[in-house]
Design a protein around this motif. Structure first.
Motif, PDB file in Angstrom:
ATOM      1  N   GLU A  46     -11.243   3.788  35.824  1.00 55.50           N
ATOM      2  CA  GLU A  46     -10.903   3.516  37.103  1.00 55.50           C
ATOM      3  C   GLU A  46     -11.517   4.613  38.136  1.00 55.50           C
ATOM      4  O   GLU A  46     -12.164   4.335  38.978  1.00 55.50           O
ATOM      5  CB  GLU A  46      -9.598   3.114  37.426  1.00 55.50           C
ATOM      6  CG  GLU A  46      -8.908   1.736  36.909  1.00 55.50           C
ATOM      7  CD  GLU A  46      -7.573   1.424  37.168  1.00 55.50           C
ATOM      8  OE1 GLU A  46      -7.045   2.665  37.701  1.00 55.50           O
ATOM      9  OE2 GLU A  46      -6.973   0.614  36.755  1.00 55.50           O
ATOM     10  N   LEU A  47     -11.104   5.966  37.651  1.00 56.89           N
ATOM     11  CA  LEU A  47     -11.480   7.024  38.415  1.00 56.89           C
ATOM     12  C   LEU A  47     -12.773   7.292  38.380  1.00 56.89           C
ATOM     13  O   LEU A  47     -13.488   7.586  39.334  1.00 56.89           O
ATOM     14  CB  LEU A  47     -10.625   8.254  37.935  1.00 56.89           C
ATOM     15  CG  LEU A  47      -9.300   8.249  38.121  1.00 56.89           C
ATOM     16  CD1 LEU A  47      -8.253   9.399  37.576  1.00 56.89           C
ATOM     17  CD2 LEU A  47      -8.914   8.342  39.704  1.00 56.89           C
ATOM     18  N   GLU A  48     -13.540   7.150  37.190  1.00 62.27           N
ATOM     19  CA  GLU A  48     -15.077   7.288  37.023  1.00 62.27           C
ATOM     20  C   GLU A  48     -15.548   6.224  37.821  1.00 62.27           C
ATOM     21  O   GLU A  48     -16.769   6.519  38.469  1.00 62.27           O
ATOM     22  CB  GLU A  48     -15.437   7.176  35.620  1.00 62.27           C
ATOM     23  CG  GLU A  48     -14.916   8.449  34.810  1.00 62.27           C
ATOM     24  CD  GLU A  48     -15.222   8.218  33.233  1.00 62.27           C
ATOM     25  OE1 GLU A  48     -15.738   7.062  32.968  1.00 62.27           O
ATOM     26  OE2 GLU A  48     -15.219   9.062  32.454  1.00 62.27           O
ATOM     27  N   GLY A  49     -15.326   4.927  38.003  1.00 65.34           N
ATOM     28  CA  GLY A  49     -15.970   3.820  38.799  1.00 65.34           C
ATOM     29  C   GLY A  49     -15.859   4.299  40.151  1.00 65.34           C
ATOM     30  O   GLY A  49     -16.751   4.222  40.907  1.00 65.34           O
ATOM     31  N   GLU A  50     -14.616   4.833  40.719  1.00 64.91           N
ATOM     32  CA  GLU A  50     -14.454   5.238  42.173  1.00 64.91           C
ATOM     33  C   GLU A  50     -15.529   6.765  42.230  1.00 64.91           C
ATOM     34  O   GLU A  50     -16.166   6.458  43.509  1.00 64.91           O
ATOM     35  CB  GLU A  50     -13.133   6.038  42.285  1.00 64.91           C
ATOM     36  CG  GLU A  50     -12.068   4.758  42.565  1.00 64.91           C
ATOM     37  CD  GLU A  50     -10.628   5.352  42.598  1.00 64.91           C
ATOM     38  OE1 GLU A  50     -10.473   6.222  42.944  1.00 64.91           O
ATOM     39  OE2 GLU A  50      -9.631   4.479  42.468  1.00 64.91           O
ATOM     40  N   VAL A  51     -15.657   7.421  41.221  1.00 63.10           N
ATOM     41  CA  VAL A  51     -16.542   8.428  41.576  1.00 63.10           C
ATOM     42  C   VAL A  51     -18.096   8.085  41.901  1.00 63.10           C
ATOM     43  O   VAL A  51     -18.837   8.587  42.501  1.00 63.10           O
ATOM     44  CB  VAL A  51     -16.374   9.523  40.080  1.00 63.10           C
ATOM     45  CG1 VAL A  51     -17.662  10.736  40.357  1.00 63.10           C
ATOM     46  CG2 VAL A  51     -15.062  10.358  40.622  1.00 63.10           C
ATOM     47  N   GLN A  52     -18.410   7.028  40.916  1.00 59.96           N
ATOM     48  CA  GLN A  52     -19.621   6.530  40.974  1.00 59.96           C
ATOM     49  C   GLN A  52     -19.892   5.674  42.184  1.00 59.96           C
ATOM     50  O   GLN A  52     -21.093   5.805  42.755  1.00 59.96           O
ATOM     51  CB  GLN A  52     -19.702   5.195  39.665  1.00 59.96           C
ATOM     52  CG  GLN A  52     -21.381   5.101  39.517  1.00 59.96           C
ATOM     53  CD  GLN A  52     -22.303   6.274  39.339  1.00 59.96           C
ATOM     54  OE1 GLN A  52     -22.087   7.060  38.375  1.00 59.96           O
ATOM     55  NE2 GLN A  52     -23.564   6.182  40.046  1.00 59.96           N
ATOM     56  N   LYS A  55     -20.560   8.393  44.855  1.00 56.07           N
ATOM     57  CA  LYS A  55     -21.890   8.942  44.606  1.00 56.07           C
ATOM     58  C   LYS A  55     -23.146   8.143  45.077  1.00 56.07           C
ATOM     59  O   LYS A  55     -23.687   8.370  46.053  1.00 56.07           O
ATOM     60  CB  LYS A  55     -22.131   9.147  43.220  1.00 56.07           C
ATOM     61  CG  LYS A  55     -21.326  10.410  42.544  1.00 56.07           C
ATOM     62  CD  LYS A  55     -22.072  10.696  41.094  1.00 56.07           C
ATOM     63  CE  LYS A  55     -21.258  11.779  40.589  1.00 56.07           C
ATOM     64  NZ  LYS A  55     -21.815  12.105  39.056  1.00 56.07           N
ATOM     65  N   ASP A  56     -22.821   6.727  45.055  1.00 59.03           N
ATOM     66  CA  ASP A  56     -23.563   5.845  45.712  1.00 59.03           C
ATOM     67  C   ASP A  56     -23.793   5.889  46.998  1.00 59.03           C
ATOM     68  O   ASP A  56     -24.810   5.810  47.840  1.00 59.03           O
ATOM     69  CB  ASP A  56     -23.176   4.324  44.900  1.00 59.03           C
ATOM     70  CG  ASP A  56     -23.802   4.119  43.563  1.00 59.03           C
ATOM     71  OD1 ASP A  56     -24.383   5.216  42.971  1.00 59.03           O
ATOM     72  OD2 ASP A  56     -23.289   3.144  43.025  1.00 59.03           O
ATOM     73  N   GLN A  57     -22.483   5.962  47.454  1.00 64.16           N
ATOM     74  CA  GLN A  57     -22.394   5.850  49.217  1.00 64.16           C
ATOM     75  C   GLN A  57     -23.303   7.205  49.598  1.00 64.16           C
ATOM     76  O   GLN A  57     -23.891   7.023  50.697  1.00 64.16           O
ATOM     77  CB  GLN A  57     -20.869   5.999  49.461  1.00 64.16           C
ATOM     78  CG  GLN A  57     -20.243   4.632  49.347  1.00 64.16           C
ATOM     79  CD  GLN A  57     -18.669   4.672  49.670  1.00 64.16           C
ATOM     80  OE1 GLN A  57     -18.238   5.737  50.196  1.00 64.16           O
ATOM     81  NE2 GLN A  57     -18.196   3.528  49.532  1.00 64.16           N
ATOM     82  N   VAL A  58     -23.028   8.326  48.912  1.00 63.22           N
ATOM     83  CA  VAL A  58     -23.529   9.653  49.506  1.00 63.22           C
ATOM     84  C   VAL A  58     -24.915   9.591  49.202  1.00 63.22           C
ATOM     85  O   VAL A  58     -25.750   9.813  50.264  1.00 63.22           O
ATOM     86  CB  VAL A  58     -23.040  10.864  48.582  1.00 63.22           C
ATOM     87  CG1 VAL A  58     -23.565  11.980  48.787  1.00 63.22           C
ATOM     88  CG2 VAL A  58     -21.591  11.088  49.114  1.00 63.22           C
ATOM     89  N   LEU A  59     -25.649   8.943  48.314  1.00 59.40           N
ATOM     90  CA  LEU A  59     -26.870   8.745  48.088  1.00 59.40           C
ATOM     91  C   LEU A  59     -27.565   7.963  48.984  1.00 59.40           C
ATOM     92  O   LEU A  59     -28.650   8.014  49.679  1.00 59.40           O
ATOM     93  CB  LEU A  59     -27.213   8.231  46.547  1.00 59.40           C
ATOM     94  CG  LEU A  59     -27.117   9.252  45.614  1.00 59.40           C
ATOM     95  CD1 LEU A  59     -27.276   8.592  44.294  1.00 59.40           C
ATOM     96  CD2 LEU A  59     -28.106  10.334  45.580  1.00 59.40           C
ATOM     97  N   ARG A  60     -26.677   6.782  49.353  1.00 57.02           N
ATOM     98  CA  ARG A  60     -27.245   5.754  50.554  1.00 57.02           C
ATOM     99  C   ARG A  60     -27.394   6.457  51.819  1.00 57.02           C
ATOM    100  O   ARG A  60     -28.278   6.338  52.562  1.00 57.02           O
ATOM    101  CB  ARG A  60     -26.538   4.408  50.493  1.00 57.02           C
ATOM    102  CG  ARG A  60     -26.921   3.953  49.168  1.00 57.02           C
ATOM    103  CD  ARG A  60     -26.167   2.547  49.129  1.00 57.02           C
ATOM    104  NE  ARG A  60     -26.282   1.837  48.086  1.00 57.02           N
ATOM    105  CZ  ARG A  60     -25.673   0.577  47.507  1.00 57.02           C
ATOM    106  NH1 ARG A  60     -24.873   0.001  48.443  1.00 57.02           N
ATOM    107  NH2 ARG A  60     -26.017   0.007  46.740  1.00 57.02           N
ATOM    108  N   ALA A  61     -26.353   7.288  51.976  1.00 64.95           N
ATOM    109  CA  ALA A  61     -26.076   8.090  53.400  1.00 64.95           C
ATOM    110  C   ALA A  61     -27.265   9.105  53.389  1.00 64.95           C
ATOM    111  O   ALA A  61     -28.200   9.095  54.393  1.00 64.95           O
ATOM    112  CB  ALA A  61     -24.945   8.802  53.497  1.00 64.95           C
TER     113      ALA A  61
END
Length: 199
Positions: A46-52, A55-61
């Motif tokens: 679950e935590l790895e999913g949240e981290v991913q 990361k996706d949100q940061v990359l999109r930003a």
């Protein structure tokens, strides 16, 4: 054995725990631990999913910010290049009038001009040349529409098709000079397209 003679251990067992006491906090922690997912691998997943997801949100930003930066830089460049577009378009009539004035005098009659006439003609030619230099300095250039040049519908306006010595489909004659600013066409060149050699 009467109640006054109960053993101290039993007395401790029947006492109620005060809220906020260390024993009470330990019991609460144990209860919370019992309610938690017993499988730590599921919690790690679950935590790895949240981290991913983060990361996706940061990359999109970052990608969006990069796009905004590039778009803004292009708008700044376009503003510099095309800021004089309307003004340059208005000056094209001045260039046309100078060209008409120079074209009104045939070459064979130029030698017959008086000294004052030659000076006037030279002044008109210098004015036209200076105008074209200033336009070029601001990114406004003439479109190639010389006889024999390839016809480009994006830059040339065909007003007729005539027989000529030029290859079929090429420009045969130019009636009005075309101009562009940067990569934009200010005014298409007015031309006649060759229909091939006369038979």
């Amino acid at each position: 054995m009467n109640e006054d003679q109960k053993r101290p251990e039993e007395a401790v067992e029947t006492e109620t725990l005060d809220a906020g006491s260390p024993e009470s906090e330990k019991l609460e922690e144990a209860a919370v631990a019992d309610n938690q997912d017993p499988d730590p691998e599921i919690r790690i997943a679950e935590l790895e999913g949240e981290v991913q997801a983060l990361k996706d949100q940061v990359l999109r930003a970052h990608a969006e910010m990069d796009n905004v930066r590039k778009r803004t830089a292009k708008e700044v460049v376009d503003a510099r290049v095309y800021a004089v577009e309307k003004f340059a378009g208005d000056l094209l009539n001045v260039s046309d009038n100078l060209a008409r004035a120079l074209g009104a005098l045939p070459d064979e009659e130029r030698d017959a001009l008086t000294e004052a006439g030659k000076n006037l003609l030279g002044g008109i030619e210098m004015t036209q040349k200076e105008l074209h230099t200033v336009l070029a300095r601001h990114g406004v250039t003439a479109i190639d529409a010389a006889p024999g040049a390839a016809f480009d519908p994006n830059q040339h306006q065909a007003v007729s098709q005539i027989p000529s010595d030029q290859p079929s489909g090429a420009i045969a004659e130019t009636f009005q000079t075309g101009w562009k600013i940067g990569e934009r066409v200010l005014r298409a060149a007015m031309v006649a397209v060759s229909a091939g050699k006369p038979s």
